[in-house]
Design a protein around this motif. Structure first.
Motif, mmCIF file in Angstrom:
data_model
loop_
_atom_site.group_PDB
_atom_site.id
_atom_site.type_symbol
_atom_site.label_atom_id
_atom_site.label_comp_id
_atom_site.label_asym_id
_atom_site.label_seq_id
_atom_site.Cartn_x
_atom_site.Cartn_y
_atom_site.Cartn_z
ATOM 1 N N UNK A 1 81.294 16.735 -48.514
ATOM 2 C CA UNK A 1 80.953 18.130 -48.801
ATOM 3 C C UNK A 1 79.641 18.520 -48.119
ATOM 4 N N UNK A 2 79.621 19.719 -47.572
ATOM 5 C CA UNK A 2 78.420 20.209 -46.908
ATOM 6 C C UNK A 2 78.182 19.623 -45.538
ATOM 7 N N UNK A 3 79.201 19.034 -44.921
ATOM 8 C CA UNK A 3 79.041 18.356 -43.632
ATOM 9 C C UNK A 3 80.057 18.875 -42.620
ATOM 10 N N UNK A 4 79.911 18.406 -41.389
ATOM 11 C CA UNK A 4 80.900 18.724 -40.358
ATOM 12 C C UNK A 4 82.290 18.262 -40.798
ATOM 13 N N UNK A 5 82.363 17.068 -41.352
ATOM 14 C CA UNK A 5 83.649 16.540 -41.808
ATOM 15 C C UNK A 5 84.226 17.401 -42.926
ATOM 16 N N UNK A 6 83.366 17.923 -43.794
ATOM 17 C CA UNK A 6 83.841 18.790 -44.864
ATOM 18 C C UNK A 6 84.411 20.089 -44.328
ATOM 19 N N UNK A 7 83.723 20.678 -43.356
ATOM 20 C CA UNK A 7 84.200 21.934 -42.780
ATOM 21 C C UNK A 7 85.496 21.737 -42.007
ATOM 22 N N UNK A 8 85.734 20.505 -41.537
ATOM 23 C CA UNK A 8 86.960 20.205 -40.802
ATOM 24 C C UNK A 8 88.090 19.755 -41.713
ATOM 25 N N UNK A 9 87.864 19.703 -43.012
ATOM 26 C CA UNK A 9 88.891 19.244 -43.948
ATOM 27 C C UNK A 9 90.099 20.178 -43.889
ATOM 28 N N UNK A 10 91.306 19.635 -43.965
ATOM 29 C CA UNK A 10 92.513 20.476 -43.866
ATOM 30 C C UNK A 10 92.544 21.635 -44.858
ATOM 31 N N UNK A 11 92.008 21.449 -46.057
ATOM 32 C CA UNK A 11 92.036 22.527 -47.049
ATOM 33 C C UNK A 11 91.187 23.713 -46.603
ATOM 34 N N UNK A 12 90.074 23.433 -45.949
ATOM 35 C CA UNK A 12 89.182 24.504 -45.482
ATOM 36 C C UNK A 12 89.789 25.203 -44.276
ATOM 37 N N UNK A 13 90.275 24.411 -43.323
ATOM 38 C CA UNK A 13 90.901 24.996 -42.136
ATOM 39 C C UNK A 13 92.122 25.818 -42.537
ATOM 40 N N UNK A 14 92.886 25.303 -43.482
ATOM 41 C CA UNK A 14 94.081 26.015 -43.939
ATOM 42 C C UNK A 14 93.716 27.355 -44.586
ATOM 43 N N UNK A 15 92.651 27.376 -45.370
ATOM 44 C CA UNK A 15 92.219 28.628 -46.000
ATOM 45 C C UNK A 15 91.924 29.691 -44.948
ATOM 46 N N UNK A 16 91.199 29.326 -43.902
ATOM 47 C CA UNK A 16 90.835 30.291 -42.872
ATOM 48 C C UNK A 16 92.055 30.725 -42.061
ATOM 49 N N UNK A 17 92.937 29.780 -41.765
ATOM 50 C CA UNK A 17 94.134 30.120 -41.007
ATOM 51 C C UNK A 17 95.038 31.059 -41.798
ATOM 52 N N UNK A 18 95.220 30.777 -43.084
ATOM 53 C CA UNK A 18 96.063 31.632 -43.919
ATOM 54 C C UNK A 18 95.421 32.987 -44.167
ATOM 55 N N UNK A 19 94.109 33.039 -44.132
ATOM 56 C CA UNK A 19 93.411 34.299 -44.294
ATOM 57 C C UNK A 19 93.661 35.216 -43.099
ATOM 58 N N UNK A 20 93.817 34.626 -41.927
ATOM 59 C CA UNK A 20 94.032 35.405 -40.720
ATOM 60 C C UNK A 20 92.852 35.382 -39.779
ATOM 61 N N UNK A 21 91.919 34.458 -40.016
ATOM 62 C CA UNK A 21 90.736 34.331 -39.177
ATOM 63 C C UNK A 21 91.127 33.695 -37.839
ATOM 64 N N UNK A 22 90.553 34.192 -36.747
ATOM 65 C CA UNK A 22 90.816 33.590 -35.431
ATOM 66 C C UNK A 22 89.593 32.886 -34.856
ATOM 67 N N UNK A 23 88.413 33.094 -35.456
ATOM 68 C CA UNK A 23 87.189 32.438 -34.959
ATOM 69 C C UNK A 23 86.244 32.218 -36.123
#
Length: 708
Positions: free
Chosen positions: A184-206
């Protein structure tokens, strides 16, 4: 130690037999040592570098050499000898171990005190001779050769299809329940599938990451028990911030950052870095001696003409980086290329970007920096976003950046906030912002995508706080609530801060949806501040730069699920319909078309169904705006011709407004596809000449029914 022939590299480069080192200094430097340090015992071995020539247009000296047996993972620093004459801008002090300006990784932490300052406390003109070894961070020798990118490629999303999500790397995941605690709070945390999935499902492109270049925490903040949480205090422009690594700071931070980029690219999401090339962590004449000040003070910084003891401060931080000097300019360009070619990032947001254009103090928008970026085959293909101002004279440069650049549009933010809080006389300005801010960008041959539209950002209220507080509440920052902006253009909807009043809570929820809808359906590139889609609050703190705690971390356990659902639907609507993300400015006029003429690409509609006249725009009592978007006026670009027609109605009035659906050449049947007020309206139909009641302080989006 063996000397090597002059080579184009800078910093530390491992070879089969050791490591090559190269450093550029002021011409007055007399000797340079590279010191290899055992990071556990703090024992050092120092080697002299050879003076091999000049660089930066002969305005600096090159020193270089090879240390046999020096391998990746080795910690090191430089000691630069020369005259101590602060009045002439010369601050050489070999007792201070300096970070390599080209460090690819930094290890350890800075321990503040006399040892980290080149002058004697209380007597800034006198040199201090205490050794900083053991108190300072160290550069790390790094080898990139082993990393496998597995075919990674830049997504290269067109600007008009881009949706930016500004995020703090730690705050994004520090409380995320699906991210392992150690990550948590790290590069690895930000790359976690749950976080990436949230942004992708939200519709974020960057995703736009707040500063991840190595930064330091100000001693004044640490004394208060606070930190420089935002990270706008850079010390190395090549090194990923070590504290964001879950796996170590001896070079592992580079691997972990690359894994983050690769994870987002796999999801089709670009990675943009918020970069701070306008100043460094060394501060003013009373600041610490960390790197640049002891290497070439007059090259790296703007000094006061005629009294070079002091620094010009165009940034509000104590110093300003002198990108007009060839040595500094090359450093910045090398850093940018490194992050694109080696770290695979897709673009940059430049903090206080006007400082990059200062030539001898004056802002020059045709400065060499912009020309070199435009001509660079790597950088010219990246996303370039300017915060188009600094705090110095002539620093406000909104609309003046070169054609390849986009800009944070502060006028969009202010206008949209004013409209939805009910300020009178905002319609004309609002229409200009919703239509892409042609007044700022069109004359320079730029496109609507030059405008990065935002309502909130890291600096200021969150979206939830914008509708919950009339004033800032920054007491936790330790400055008596004097810090932070006073002009927030916010409205608390009837109560300051938390309340149990259901009417106020409903109004606040509606206002958040109103602001988001206006942001996402305006022409230009929308930027969402992290957690706004979840209802994130900072309890009224509008300057939380020093709060590394629950004040700033996203609370993933208590999200506003209805707001999240609305945001997803809103972004999907924008993605599905090119009419909301045009590549070019509108050329239609707000008049009724003659019989037989095609409809304009945009038309502004009055409540009686007619087109708005000149007098309608400046009525103080008018607080609603409707506009028709012609889907057939959108170039297909290889897709099926045209798009749907839309009618968007924004009502910031405290009363319901009856809108007569326009007749004549306009579509005859409409369906409500999105509303910020009553969900039961979605799917309802209406027709030309009918009265459509838009509830108070709400917005609706109508889509024209396609003819069979």
């Amino acid at each position: 130690m063996d000397s090597t022939a002059q080579s184009p590299f800078w910093g530390a480069r491992p070879t089969d037999s050791g490591t090559d080192f190269a450093l550029a200094t002021a011409p007055a430097a007399e000797r340079v040592e590279v010191c290899l340090v055992d990071h556990e015992t703090w024992e050092q071995r120092c080697f002299d570098l050879a003076r091999t020539g000049t660089t930066a247009g002969e305005q600096a000296v090159r020193w270089e050499g090879t240390v046999p047996g020096c391998a990746p993972g080795q910690h090191y620093g430089y000691r630069v000898h020369g005259p101590w004459d602060p009045g002439r801008g010369l601050r050489f002090n070999p007792s201070k171990l300096l970070l390599d300006p080209h460090s690819l990784a930094v290890s350890g932490r800075t321990e503040w005190g006399q040892q980290m300052h080149a002058y004697v406390f209380g007597d800034p003109a006198t040199m201090d001779t205490s050794d900083s070894l053991g108190h300072s961070t160290l550069s790390v020798v790094v080898d990139h050769a082993e990393y496998d990118w597995e075919g990674d490629a830049h997504p290269r999303t067109p600007y008009n299809e881009t949706v930016i999500y500004e995020a703090h790397l730690k705050g994004l995941t520090q409380l995320h329940p699906e991210v392992p605690e150690a990550c948590r709070g790290t590069y690895a945390g930000a790359a976690h599938p749950a976080v990436v999935r949230h942004l992708a499902e939200l519709g974020v492109t960057a995703v736009e990451l707040m500063p991840v270049h190595q930064f330091v925490h100000d001693s004044t903040l640490l004394e208060k028990g606070l930190v420089n949480y935002w990270g706008y205090n850079t010390v190395c422009f090549f090194a990923p911030h070590a504290a964001y690594s879950s796996s170590g700071d001896h070079g592992q931070q580079i691997y972990e950052f690359k894994e983050l980029v690769k994870a987002y690219h796999r999801a089709g999401i670009e990675v943009i870095l918020d970069v701070v090339y306008n100043h460094t962590a060394e501060g003013n004449h009373l600041g610490p001696q960390l790197s640049y000040r002891g290497i070439d003070n007059a090259a790296y910084y703007h000094l006061v003409p005629g009294n070079e003891f002091y620094y010009m401060d165009y940034t509000g931080t104590g110093n300003s980086l002198n990108v007009g000097h060839p040595l500094t300019l090359q450093l910045v360009l090398d850093s940018l290329r490194y992050w694109v070619t080696e770290m695979h990032v897709d673009g940059f947001r430049f903090d206080l970007a006007a400082t990059l254009a200062r030539e001898e103090g004056t802002v020059d928008m045709v400065s060499p920096f912009f020309g070199l970026v435009a001509a660079d085959p790597v950088l010219s293909r990246t996303k370039l976003i300017a915060e188009p101002w600094d705090v110095g004279p002539g620093g406000y440069q909104v609309g003046n950046f070169p054609p390849q650049w986009t800009e944070w549009n502060g006028r969009f933010r202010d206008t949209v906030r004013d409209f939805w809080r009910g300020q009178p006389g905002t319609l004309r300005e609002l229409a200009m912002r919703v239509a892409g801010s042609a007044d700022l960008y069109e004359d320079e041959g730029r496109k609507p995508s030059a405008s990065i539209n935002f309502v909130t950002a890291h600096d200021g209220f969150t979206l939830a706080d914008l509708v919950s507080y009339d004033g800032k509440h920054n007491e936790a920052n330790g400055e008596g609530n004097r810090d932070g902006a006073d002009d927030n253009r916010s409205w608390n909807c009837g109560a300051e801060g938390p309340t149990a009043d259901p009417g106020i809570l409903e109004l606040r929820a509606r206002q958040q949806r109103n602001l988001l809808l206006t942001l996402m359906l305006s022409q230009g590139v929308p930027m969402l501040s992290h957690g706004d889609e979840l209802g994130r609050t900072q309890s009224g703190n509008n300057n939380a730069y020093c709060q590394d705690n629950a004040t700033t971390w996203i609370d993933w356990e208590h999200v506003d699920s209805s707001l999240l659902d609305f945001t997803r639907r809103l972004l999907r609507l924008r993605a599905d319909h090119p009419v909301f993300r045009r590549r070019h400015f509108f050329d239609g006029c707000p008049v009724d078309p003659a019989e037989g003429d095609p409809l304009p690409d945009i038309a502004w509609i009055d409540a009686d169904g007619s087109s708005m006249g000149d007098a309608d725009w400046d009525e103080d009592w008018a607080k609603s705006l409707a506009f028709f978007l012609n889907g057939n006026a959108v170039p297909s670009h290889g897709r099926a011709p045209g798009d749907s027609d839309f009618l968007v109605i924004l009502n910031a009035a405290e009363n319901d407004v009856d809108y007569h659906i326009p007749d004549g050449p306009f579509p005859q049947k409409w369906s409500t596809v999105l509303t910020t007020c009553a969900e039961h309206l979605v799917g309802e139909t209406t027709a030309a000449n009918e009265v459509f009641t838009v509830p108070a302080r709400s917005a609706v989006v109508l889509e024209a029914a396609r003819e069979e």
